[in-house]
Design an enzyme around this catalytic site. Structure first.
Site, PDB file in Angstrom:
ATOM      1  N   CYS A 204       0.661   3.783   2.776  1.00  0.00           N
ATOM      2  CA  CYS A 204       1.061   3.354   3.925  1.00  0.00           C
ATOM      3  C   CYS A 204       2.467   3.778   3.919  1.00  0.00           C
ATOM      4  CB  CYS A 204       0.963   1.877   4.118  1.00  0.00           C
ATOM      5  SG  CYS A 204      -0.779   1.257   3.919  1.00  0.00           S
TER       6      CYS A 204
ATOM      7  N   CYS B 101       0.899  -1.388  -0.084  1.00  0.00           N
ATOM      8  CA  CYS B 101       0.084   0.063   0.037  1.00  0.00           C
ATOM      9  C   CYS B 101       0.951   1.453   0.020  1.00  0.00           C
ATOM     10  CB  CYS B 101      -1.014  -0.318   1.097  1.00  0.00           C
ATOM     11  SG  CYS B 101      -1.437   1.324   1.885  1.00  0.00           S
TER      12      CYS B 101
END
Lengths: 105, 308
Positions: free
Chosen positions: A35, A32
């Protein structure tokens, strides 16, 4: 900047539920992008706040039970625990200024 | 090396395809260029599969493609600083970049901060963010394995990510306000062949509701006005992009969509400040166009530095 400790399901009780200081837990996964943006922001924050707050990471890929327990459907999910209880949850990338405002820092 | 203390010839803001390509060209031209960004590779890195970037006939993930850009720029000598810049201003001669509690000074700047997925603004959308509403299929898709998903939109992103999600979800319902998709034919062909992707044409999303998490969406036909409910656990919205231009708001001219206005040489309304990629008023927001912008912006920045 220091790295942020990764915890698993077994350590959650000890590190979060039984913590004497507030804990910010970053639910994340390596695939991600947002993230990965969040990580250095948290590392810097951890350095600034010192021992009065803990900042930890949970890899949702490796800890699917924890992700389910806290109904994580989007990452990054930042969850703030006070006295072992969930008191705030913020989804998506948060730059330093916004995050500090949410945490009252 | 403390780069806060010196005047940088060129600061590039944003670590996606546009910024990394600008950095590659500037570094190869021998300019001491610094790229300020957070890791992650921007929105391009969140694209699950890129099949239209020339040179990669088998396609590759957006994540891998951005990582290749980064590696190439790094090898060329581009310097990287981990910072989130939230304001750029100038004192007529030098630019001041502020963010992450620090400040940098530069003679020229390339803004390549990209765009983010637009919000639709329907009831329930913000309330259920993170509890079923998502704007990033590659980030959140794995949490919807075996579930019912609605994808809102009909462009390349919507259809690309509907295809990705159909590998995980029980069923994906694509809700599109028109009767024809805007997405390219190659993507349409794949989507139409997927048995678990269904289409709701001429239909708009009215609201998102549920208990603790999303359980239902209401859909309205634009032809006869009929409203129906659809039970879903996930709603992925791909209804356009919003430029990340806040850091230059009130300083650089923006268009009505908040994109930085540039000429074909990536000049903005402020001399010495250039824009590249999704942040600017571009007709196409793709990897290849962002990269091309980055190269042109680097070239224009070099010319500016030679003259000033």
């Amino acid at each position: 900047m220091g790295t942020i400790k990764e915890i698993n399901e077994k350590e959650f009780e000890q590190e979060v539920t039984n913590s004497t200081v507030p804990v910010l837990v970053d639910f994340w996964a390596p695939w991600c992008g947002p993230c990965r943006m969040q990580t250095p922001v948290l590392e810097k924050l951890a350095e600034e706040v010192g021992p009065k707050m803990k900042i930890l990471k949970v890899n949702t890929d490796e800890n699917q039970n924890l992700a389910q327990r806290f109904s994580v459907f989007s990452i990054p999910s930042l969850m703030f625990f006070k006295d072992g209880k969930l008191s705030g949850q913020w989804v998506g990338f948060h730059p330093e200024r916004e995050l500090k405002a949410k945490l009252g820092l | 090396m403390n780069l806060n203390k010196e005047v940088l010839p060129l600061a590039i803001v944003g670590g996606g395809p546009a910024g990394l390509t600008a950095g590659l060209y500037a570094a190869r031209a021998g300019i001491k260029a610094v790229l300020l960004s957070l890791p992650g590779g921007g929105m391009g890195a969140a694209t699950d599969w890129v099949a239209n970037y020339p040179g990669f006939p088998d396609g590759l993930s957006g994540f891998d493609l951005v990582e290749r850009f980064r590696l190439q720029a790094d090898r060329a000598g581009l310097m990287f600083i981990t910072a989130h810049i939230d304001q750029i201003r100038s004192n007529e001669i030098l630019f001041h970049l502020e963010g992450s509690g620090e400040r940098w000074v530069a003679r020229s700047v390339i803004v390549a901060t990209g765009a983010y997925p637009a919000r639709l603004g329907v009831p329930g959308e913000s309330e259920y963010r993170g509890r079923g509403v998502s704007y990033c299929a590659t980030c959140d898709g794995p949490f919807f394995r075996g579930k019912e998903i609605a994808v809102i939109g009909g462009g390349d992103s919507a259809i690309q990510e509907a295809i990705y999600l159909s590998n995980l979800a029980l069923r994906v319902t694509v809700v599109h306000r028109r009767a024809l998709l805007r997405a390219n034919q190659a993507l349409q062909k794949i989507a139409f062949a997927r048995p678990n992707i269904v289409f709701r044409w001429d239909t708009i999303l009215v609201d998102i509701s549920g208990g603790e998490n999303v359980t239902t969406v209401h859909l309205k036909s634009v032809t006869d006005g009929r409203v129906e409910s659809l039970d879903v656990q996930g709603v992925f919205l791909y209804v356009g992009l919003k430029p990340n231009s806040e850091l230059v708001a009130g300083f650089v001219d923006l268009d009505s969509q908040y994109a930085i206005i540039t000429d074909p040489l990536m000049h903005t309304s402020v001399a010495g400040l250039f824009a590249a990629g999704d942040i600017r008023n571009t007709p196409l927001r793709q990897f290849v166009t962002a990269c091309a912008d980055g190269a042109v912006a680097a070239q224009s920045a070099l010319h500016y530095l030679e003259r000033n």
